[in-house]
Design an enzyme around this catalytic site. Structure first.
Site, PDB file in Angstrom:
ATOM      1  N   ASP A 109       0.826  -1.225   0.000  1.00 26.36           N
ATOM      2  CA  ASP A 109       0.000   0.000   0.000  1.00 26.36           C
ATOM      3  C   ASP A 109       0.848   1.259   0.000  1.00 26.36           C
ATOM      4  O   ASP A 109       0.401   2.319  -0.423  1.00 26.36           O
ATOM      5  CB  ASP A 109      -0.941   0.003   1.209  1.00 26.36           C
ATOM      6  CG  ASP A 109      -2.014  -1.063   1.012  1.00 26.36           C
ATOM      7  OD1 ASP A 109      -1.722  -2.248   1.251  1.00 26.36           O
ATOM      8  OD2 ASP A 109      -3.121  -0.701   0.581  1.00 26.36           O
ATOM      9  N   ASN A 132       1.723  -3.070   4.097  1.00 23.92           N
ATOM     10  CA  ASN A 132       0.696  -3.881   3.419  1.00 23.92           C
ATOM     11  C   ASN A 132      -0.280  -4.343   4.497  1.00 23.92           C
ATOM     12  O   ASN A 132      -0.117  -4.041   5.694  1.00 23.92           O
ATOM     13  CB  ASN A 132       1.344  -5.065   2.685  1.00 23.92           C
ATOM     14  CG  ASN A 132       0.361  -5.738   1.735  1.00 23.92           C
ATOM     15  OD1 ASN A 132      -0.304  -5.073   0.941  1.00 23.92           O
ATOM     16  ND2 ASN A 132       0.244  -7.059   1.799  1.00 23.92           N
TER      17      ASN A 132
HETATM   18  O1  MRU Z   1      -7.586  -2.571   3.338  1.00 26.50           O
HETATM   19  P1  MRU Z   1      -7.388  -3.007   1.902  1.00 26.50           P
HETATM   20  O2  MRU Z   1      -8.195  -4.192   1.534  1.00 26.50           O
HETATM   21  O3  MRU Z   1      -7.543  -1.850   0.938  1.00 26.50           O
HETATM   22  O4  MRU Z   1      -5.861  -3.425   1.877  1.00 26.50           O
HETATM   23  C1  MRU Z   1      -5.310  -3.862   0.658  1.00 26.50           C
HETATM   24  C2  MRU Z   1      -3.998  -4.480   0.785  1.00 26.50           C
HETATM   25  O5  MRU Z   1      -3.329  -4.411   1.784  1.00 26.50           O
HETATM   26  C3  MRU Z   1      -3.473  -5.132  -0.437  1.00 26.50           C
HETATM   27  O6  MRU Z   1      -2.726  -6.247  -0.118  1.00 26.50           O
HETATM   28  C4  MRU Z   1      -2.620  -4.057  -1.128  1.00 26.50           C
HETATM   29  O7  MRU Z   1      -3.383  -2.920  -1.418  1.00 26.50           O
HETATM   30  C5  MRU Z   1      -1.996  -4.504  -2.332  1.00 26.50           C
HETATM   31  S1  MRU Z   1      -3.070  -4.266  -3.614  1.00 26.50           S
HETATM   32  C6  MRU Z   1      -2.571  -4.556  -5.098  1.00 26.50           C
END
Ligand code: MRU
Length: 346
Positions: A237, A247
């Site tokens: 992220d 992440n």
């Molecule tokens: O809270 P989320 O579902 O938005 O978190 C997403 C993640 O942590 C994913 O693993 C990350 O964004 C990688 S996406 C290609």
């Protein structure tokens, strides 16, 4: 991919509501910025690149909905909506990257009529969406070069098509490996509290005919100890200049386990996920979410209603635990401070 995650349709943002998957495939046509803010906050739209695209389309939507007749009024309105969208979620840097790209473009076209700037902004948002599709494919190709026929891979959360506009980041690597004729097996962590692994990753991989096995988050260590995992691939992220990567919560656990068991741990992310203004992962803002996400599972209470809860949505994996970072511009290895410097945007 099973579905088109997010797009622009008839003057609205059309997206799949990820909170309902895999039980229900429902598309929402979003016509206002407050509704989009809610969609990002509630994780109807989620995953770093998809949040960035939503932000860009949100600016195009705000522009489209504006009644301002002068550039000054138009820009003031736009800035207000951008600030509002930026308050939806703090960790994935793709959101701020996309919002700032849209704002800069509006500013640099100040001499044009407002109607023209609206068209320019929509075109730019669609360009961001299209660029994401292309980077997914490029990341997938680079990442697949790290995968051998017969590999068994562990992944965490959902870094697939639902988190992007196309193939995904980590999951794109699996799709491309399969396309190249490699036989792989994937273990997907369920990813509490919101179960992105169980609900989304399992659904996407099954749809693409990839051999996927779902495990609870606390089962990874035992699989690794039995020698059943060859590699780990996850998304990110926000990645700091030194390669520390935020992440989904639980990624750090997996990275520590991988190091202990001498299993390569790969992070797959587009350049829009890098934040070169942040030197190390200590500076990455970590979102804390509602306590009821932990007290409940899919709306049912599994804990005393009043129990205290700690619910950070992300953790940071230190660069020392990351074997390589795969981007659309190639594969980067330690020392990251040096290797990643060539990705810096001007
Ligand atoms: O809270 P989320 O579902 O938005 O978190 C997403 C993640 O942590 C994913 O693993 C990350 O964004 C990688 S996406 C290609």
């Amino acid at each position: 991919m099973p579905v088109e995650t997010i797009t622009w349709k008839n003057g609205k943002i059309r997206y799949i509501d990820q909170t309902l998957l895999p039980r229900k495939v429902k598309f929402i046509d979003c016509a206002s910025v407050p509704r989009l803010w809610k969609a990002i906050k509630r994780l109807e739209i989620r995953g770093a690149p998809a949040i960035g695209i939503a932000g860009a389309l949100g600016v195009a939507l705000a522009a489209n909905n504006s009644k301002a007749d002068t550039f000054e009024k138009f820009l003031a309105e736009l800035r207000k909506e951008i600030k509002y969208l930026a308050s939806s979620r703090p960790t994935a840097v793709n959101l701020f990257w996309a919002l700032s790209r849209m704002e800069c473009l509006a500013e640099s076209n100040s001499f044009k009529p407002v109607a023209t700037i609206k068209k320019i902004l929509l075109k730019e948002a669609l360009r961001i969406l299209d660029e994401d599709k292309k980077s997914c494919r490029a990341m997938a190709r680079y990442g697949a070069s790290l995968v051998k026929n017969g590999d068994t891979i562990l992944t965490h959360c959902n870094a697939g098509g639902l988190a992007t506009a196309d193939y995904g980041t980590a999951l794109g690597v699996f799709f491309e490996s399969k396309r190249q004729g490699k036989h792989i097996k994937v273990y997907a962590d369920e990813t509490r509290p919101l179960l992105q692994g169980a609900r989304l990753t399992a659904w996407e991989l099954m749809h693409e005919g990839i051999d996927v096995t779902l495990i609870c988050d606390n089962m990874a260590a035992s699989l690794m100890a039995k020698g059943k995992i060859d590699k780990v691939f996850v998304g990110a992220d926000r990645i700091a200049a030194n390669g520390d990567a935020a992440n989904k919560i639980g990624t750090y656990n997996v990275a520590v386990l991988a190091k202990y068991h001498k299993i390569p741990f790969y992070v797959v992310a587009p350049v829009s996920t890098f934040d070169f203004n942040i030197r190390t992962g200590c500076d990455i803002p970590i979102e804390e979410r509602d306590a009821n996400e932990v007290r409940t599972i899919m709306g049912s209470h599994v804990a005393p209603a009043e129990v205290k809860v700690y619910n950070p949505a992300f953790d940071v994996t230190p660069n020392s635990l990351i074997t390589a970072i795969v981007t659309e511009k190639g594969i980067f290895r330690k020392p990251y401070q040096k290797s990643l410097a060539r990705l810096k945007r001007p």
